[in-house]
Design a protein around this motif. Structure first.
Motif, PDB file in Angstrom:
ATOM      1  N   GLY A 295      -0.362   3.090  42.022  1.00  0.00           N
ATOM      2  CA  GLY A 295      -0.174   2.778  40.872  1.00  0.00           C
ATOM      3  C   GLY A 295       0.471   1.846  39.951  1.00  0.00           C
ATOM      4  N   ASP A 296       0.628   2.381  38.530  1.00  0.00           N
ATOM      5  CA  ASP A 296       1.376   2.449  37.106  1.00  0.00           C
ATOM      6  C   ASP A 296       2.313   3.240  37.272  1.00  0.00           C
ATOM      7  OD1 ASP A 296      -0.018  -0.673  36.728  1.00  0.00           O
ATOM      8  OD2 ASP A 296      -1.194   0.334  35.729  1.00  0.00           O
ATOM      9  N   GLU A 297       1.617   4.646  37.963  1.00  0.00           N
ATOM     10  CA  GLU A 297       3.070   5.391  37.928  1.00  0.00           C
ATOM     11  C   GLU A 297       4.967   4.832  37.793  1.00  0.00           C
ATOM     12  OE1 GLU A 297       3.160   8.561  36.590  1.00  0.00           O
ATOM     13  OE2 GLU A 297       1.035   7.130  35.611  1.00  0.00           O
ATOM     14  N   GLY A 298       4.689   4.404  39.127  1.00  0.00           N
ATOM     15  CA  GLY A 298       5.860   3.387  39.353  1.00  0.00           C
ATOM     16  C   GLY A 298       6.518   2.356  40.383  1.00  0.00           C
ATOM     17  N   THR A 299       7.133   2.057  40.947  1.00  0.00           N
ATOM     18  CA  THR A 299       7.921   0.270  41.562  1.00  0.00           C
ATOM     19  C   THR A 299       7.936   1.118  42.929  1.00  0.00           C
ATOM     20  OG1 THR A 299       9.094  -0.104  39.674  1.00  0.00           O
ATOM     21  CG2 THR A 299       9.717  -0.954  41.940  1.00  0.00           C
ATOM     22  N   VAL A 300       7.549   0.377  44.129  1.00  0.00           N
ATOM     23  CA  VAL A 300       7.090   0.076  45.712  1.00  0.00           C
ATOM     24  C   VAL A 300       7.831  -0.711  45.911  1.00  0.00           C
ATOM     25  CG1 VAL A 300       5.790   0.650  47.257  1.00  0.00           C
ATOM     26  CG2 VAL A 300       5.339   1.815  45.215  1.00  0.00           C
ATOM     27  N   ALA A 301       9.011  -0.224  46.776  1.00  0.00           N
ATOM     28  CA  ALA A 301       9.508  -1.447  47.486  1.00  0.00           C
ATOM     29  C   ALA A 301       9.757  -1.624  49.022  1.00  0.00           C
ATOM     30  CB  ALA A 301      10.554  -2.016  46.554  1.00  0.00           C
ATOM     31  N   ARG A 302       9.601  -2.906  49.595  1.00  0.00           N
ATOM     32  CA  ARG A 302      10.176  -2.443  50.860  1.00  0.00           C
ATOM     33  C   ARG A 302      11.495  -2.796  51.351  1.00  0.00           C
ATOM     34  NH1 ARG A 302       8.606  -6.728  55.952  1.00  0.00           N
ATOM     35  NH2 ARG A 302       9.467  -5.087  58.050  1.00  0.00           N
ATOM     36  N   TYR A 303      11.929  -1.814  51.276  1.00  0.00           N
ATOM     37  CA  TYR A 303      13.606  -1.517  50.893  1.00  0.00           C
ATOM     38  C   TYR A 303      13.965  -2.175  52.538  1.00  0.00           C
ATOM     39  CZ  TYR A 303      17.989   0.229  50.518  1.00  0.00           C
ATOM     40  OH  TYR A 303      19.936   0.875  50.145  1.00  0.00           O
ATOM     41  N   GLY A 304      13.185  -2.685  53.974  1.00  0.00           N
ATOM     42  CA  GLY A 304      14.016  -3.171  55.425  1.00  0.00           C
ATOM     43  C   GLY A 304      13.312  -2.643  55.711  1.00  0.00           C
ATOM     44  N   GLY A 305      12.851  -3.168  57.021  1.00  0.00           N
ATOM     45  CA  GLY A 305      12.387  -2.449  58.144  1.00  0.00           C
ATOM     46  C   GLY A 305      11.625  -1.938  58.365  1.00  0.00           C
ATOM     47  N   GLU A 306      10.915  -0.348  58.956  1.00  0.00           N
ATOM     48  CA  GLU A 306      10.177   0.075  58.426  1.00  0.00           C
ATOM     49  C   GLU A 306      10.368   1.694  57.116  1.00  0.00           C
ATOM     50  OE1 GLU A 306      12.364   2.224  61.827  1.00  0.00           O
ATOM     51  OE2 GLU A 306      12.217   0.303  61.006  1.00  0.00           O
ATOM     52  N   GLU A 307      11.040   1.265  55.949  1.00  0.00           N
ATOM     53  CA  GLU A 307      11.981   2.199  55.243  1.00  0.00           C
ATOM     54  C   GLU A 307      11.174   1.193  53.920  1.00  0.00           C
ATOM     55  OE1 GLU A 307      15.914   4.122  55.848  1.00  0.00           O
ATOM     56  OE2 GLU A 307      15.959   1.809  55.407  1.00  0.00           O
ATOM     57  N   PHE A 308      10.376   2.371  53.224  1.00  0.00           N
ATOM     58  CA  PHE A 308       9.749   2.450  51.612  1.00  0.00           C
ATOM     59  C   PHE A 308      10.992   3.016  50.329  1.00  0.00           C
ATOM     60  CE2 PHE A 308       6.600   0.707  55.441  1.00  0.00           C
ATOM     61  CZ  PHE A 308       6.401  -0.226  54.723  1.00  0.00           C
TER      62      PHE A 308
END
Length: 567
Positions: A465-478
Motif C-alpha cells: 500500500g502506502d507504506e513503501g515503494t514496490v519496484a521490479r528490479y529486473g527479471g524475477e527480482e523485486f
C-alpha cells in the motif's frame, strides 16, 4: 436576516418620526425664495444623469452628484437641496445593487441624506453662510466648509452605524481617502457651475453639464476597457502557469486557486461530466480546499446541467434567479454565480462554477474572461494527461506496472539524502527473488512466467500500500523500499510476505502444451533485508547488502527464506 427583521421596523419608525416633521421645520425656518424654475429643472436633470453614471474606482462606484447639489444649495437653499438629494437617493436606491432589501435601504438612506443635509445646512447658516451670495470669496470659503462638513458627517454617520451593527471598520479607509480626493476635485466645478449660472442663467448647467457627462462616459468606457485588458493579461498569466504543471491534479488545483483569486469568489467548484453524470472534483471555499463526499448527479440537474445542456456560460446576480434549479450541494449564503462549460476537442468534459456571497458580484466581461480561462484549463489538463502517461512509461515496468529500476534508484538516493540530513531516521530495503523461476518458464512457457510476475506484482502492491515503494528490479527480482522501518520491523514484514506468497495459488495458462488449460501454481521466494544507516551509507550499498543477504543467507541456505544482512 434576523438583524434585518429587527432593523427594518426601527428604521421606518425613525424615518416617520424625523423626516416628514423635519421637512416641515426646515421649510418653516428656511423657506425657499423659488421652489421651481427652469434653471432648477436643468439642475435636477443633470443631478439625475450624474446619479446614473458613476465612476468606478478600485471596484467602488463613486457618484459625483454633489457637484450639482452644492450649486443647488448655494442658489436655492436648504429645503430645495434636501428635495433634490432625496430624489437622487431614490435613483441610487434602484441603481445600486445590494444584498440588503430596499425596504431596509430606503428608510436608512433617506434618513441619512436628510440628517446630513439638515445638519450641514444648519452649520453653514450658524457660521454666517448666506444663500444667493455673489461675493466670490464668501462663496468659496463657505461652500468649501459646507462640503467638508457634509463629507465628514457622512463618514461619521456610516461609521457609527457599522459600530452599532457590530460590523465596525476603521474610520479612515482607502474609500474614505478617495472620497475626499474626489470632493476636492469636484468642488471647483460646483462653484463654477453656481457662479456661471448666476451670470448666464439656464445655459450654465448645459455649458458645464454636457461636457461633464461626456467626460464621465469616456472615463467609464476607458475604465471598463482597462479592467478588461488587465483581466486578459491575468488570464494569459494563469494560462502560462497552468501550462507549466505536469500532473492533472496540479493543473486543477492551480486553476481553482487562480480563478478564485482573480474573480474574488467565495466558492469555486470544478464539476466533471462523464457517462451522463456530474461529479464534483474540487470544492474551494473561503480560500481553502474542502473535503467532499457528494454522490454523482444526472447531467440534466442544476446549474451545471444547464450549462451543459445549452453549451453556454451562465450568469446569475441574485439567488432568486437560480434557487429553483436543483443543483450540486452549495452553501446557503451564495448569491451570485458564474458557470461555464469546460470543453476539449469540441466535447464538454466538465463545468467550472464560481459563487459569491455578494449579489451581482460578477459581470458579463468577467464571464467572457472565465470562458477563456476554461479553454486554457482544458488544454493544460490534456497536456498534463499526456505528460503523466509519458512519465508513467519512463518510471513504470511495462509488464507489471510497478516502478522500474530508474525510479527506484532516484527514490533511494533521495531517501539516503534524508537519512544524512537527519529528516529520516530509518530506511529498510527488501530484495526478493522467485525461486527456480527458470524452470517455471521452461515447463510452462514464458507467457505463464509473465502471468506469475503480474499476479505477484499485484499481491505486493496490495500488501505494501502506502507504506513503501514496490519496484521490479529486473527479471524475477523485486525490491520494496520502506521509509521509517527498522530492520527488525522489515524482517517481520518480509516473513509475512514470504508466507503469503508461498500459500498463494497463482493461476496460469499453459502455453507450451498443445491444449491450453488453466492451472494453479505455487511459488516461493528468497528474501534479503538491509537497513540504513547501520548497513550502508549510500543507495548502492544498501542494495548490494540486501542482495548479499538474499543469496548468501536465503538462496544458499535452501531458498524460501528471509535473511538479514550482517557485517
Amino acid at each position: 436576516m434576523k438583524n434585518s427583521q429587527k432593523r427594518i421596523p426601527l428604521l421606518w419608525s425613525l424615518w416617520a418620526l424625523i423626516v416628514p416633521a423635519g421637512l416641515y421645520i426646515v421649510y418653516a425656518q428656511y423657506p425657499p425664495e423659488v421652489l421651481l424654475d427652469w434653471e432648477l429643472l436643468a439642475f435636477i436633470a443633470f443631478a439625475v444623469l450624474t446619479s446614473l453614471l458613476p465612476l468606478n474606482i478600485n471596484g467602488t462606484p463613486m457618484y459625483l452628484v454633489q457637484w450639482v447639489t452644492i450649486a443647488v444649495f448655494l442658489k436655492y437653499g436648504l429645503f430645495v437641496e434636501i428635495l433634490v438629494s432625496q430624489l437622487t437617493m431614490l435613483i441610487l436606491l434602484f441603481r445600486t445593487r445590494s444584498a440588503s432589501p430596499r425596504t431596509e435601504r430606503f428608510p436608512f438612506n433617506s434618513l441619512m441624506f436628510f440628517v446630513l443635509s439638515a445638519f450641514t445646512g444648519i452649520v453653514f447658516f450658524s457660521v454666517g453662510g448666506e444663500i444667493g451670495s455673489v461675493e466670490f470669496s464668501h462663496i468659496v470659503i463657505y461652500g468649501l466648509l459646507y462640503q467638508l462638513v457634509y463629507l465628514i458627517a457622512n463618514h461619521l454617520y456610516l461609521y457609527v452605524d457599522d459600530v452599532l451593527m457590530k460590523t465596525s471598520k476603521t474610520f479612515i479607509t482607502l474609500d474614505t481617502i478617495w472620497d475626499f480626493l474626489i470632493t476636492l476635485l469636484v468642488f471647483p466645478y460646483a462653484i463654477t457651475l453656481y457662479v456661471l449660472e448666476a451670470s448666464i442663467g439656464i445655459y450654465a448647467p448645459m455649458l458645464l453639464g454636457l461636457p461633464f457627462m461626456v467626460m464621465t462616459v469616456v472615463l467609464r468606457l476607458y475604465n471598463s476597457s482597462e479592467k478588461i485588458n488587465i483581466d486578459l493579461k491575468k488570464a494569459g498569466d494563469i494560462g502560462h502557469q497552468l501550462a507549466d504543471r505536469l500532473t492533472q491534479n496540479e493543473v486543477i488545483d492551480q486553476f481553482v486557486e487562480q480563478v478564485s483569486t482573480m474573480f474574488k469568489t467565495d466558492y469555486a467548484y470544478v464539476i466533471d461530466y462523464r457517462d451522463n453524470q456530474l461529479l464534483v472534483l474540487r470544492m474551494f471555499e473561503d480560500g481553502k480546499f474542502v473535503e467532499m463526499d457528494m454522490p454523482a448527479l444526472p447531467y440534466t440537474k442544476g446549474i451545471a446541467g444547464q450549462a451543459i445542456a445549452y453549451n453556454a456560460p451562465l450568469l446569475y446576480g441574485k439567488k432568486r434567479q437560480w434557487a429553483d434549479l436543483v443543483t450540486v450541494q452549495m452553501r446557503e449564503d451564495i448569491e451570485s454565480i458564474m458557470a461555464t462549460p469546460i470543453s476539449r476537442n469540441n466535447k464538454i468534459e466538465g463545468v467550472l462554477l464560481v459563487g459569491s456571497r455578494k449579489p451581482f458580484a460578477f459581470s458579463e466581461n468577467q464571464l467572457q474572461i472565465m470562458e477563456i480561462l476554461s479553454t486554457y484549463f482544458a488544454v493544460s489538463l490534456e497536456k498534463a494527461g499526456y505528460m503523466e502517461k509519458v512519465i508513467a512509461k519512463s518510471e513504470r515496468c511495462g509488464l507489471t506496472k510497478l516502478y522500474n529500476y530508474r525510479y527506484l534508484d532516484e527514490t533511494l538516493e533521495n531517501s539516503m539524502k534524508e537519512i544524512h540530513a537527519g529528516t529520516l531516521g530509518q530506511l529498510s530495503l527488501i530484495m526478493m527473488d522467485i525461486d527456480h523461476f527458470k524452470s517455471i518458464n521452461d515447463t510452462y512457457g514464458h507467457q505463464s512466467g509473465n502471468e506469475i510476475l503480474i499476479q505477484l506484482a499485484d499481491l505486493l502492491r496490495e500488501a505494501i500500500g502506502d507504506e513503501g515503494t514496490v519496484a521490479r528490479y529486473g527479471g524475477e527480482e523485486f525490491v520494496i523500499l520502506l521509509p521509517h522501518y527498522s530492520k527488525e520491523l522489515a524482517l517481520i514484514l518480509a516473513e509475512n510476505l514470504r508466507k503469503e506468497i508461498a500459500n498463494h495459488a497463482f493461476k496460469i495458462q499453459q502455453s507450451i502444451q498443445n491444449e491450453k488449460q488453466a492451472d494453479e501454481l505455487h511459488i516461493t521466494m528468497s528474501i534479503g533485508v538491509a537497513s540504513a544507516p547501520e548497513d550502508a551509507e549510500d543507495g548502492t550499498g544498501i542494495i548490494r547488502n540486501a542482495d548479499r543477504a538474499l543469496y548468501t543467507g536465503a538462496k544458499q541456505a535452501g531458498r524460501n527464506k528471509v535473511a538479514a544482512y550482517t557485517k
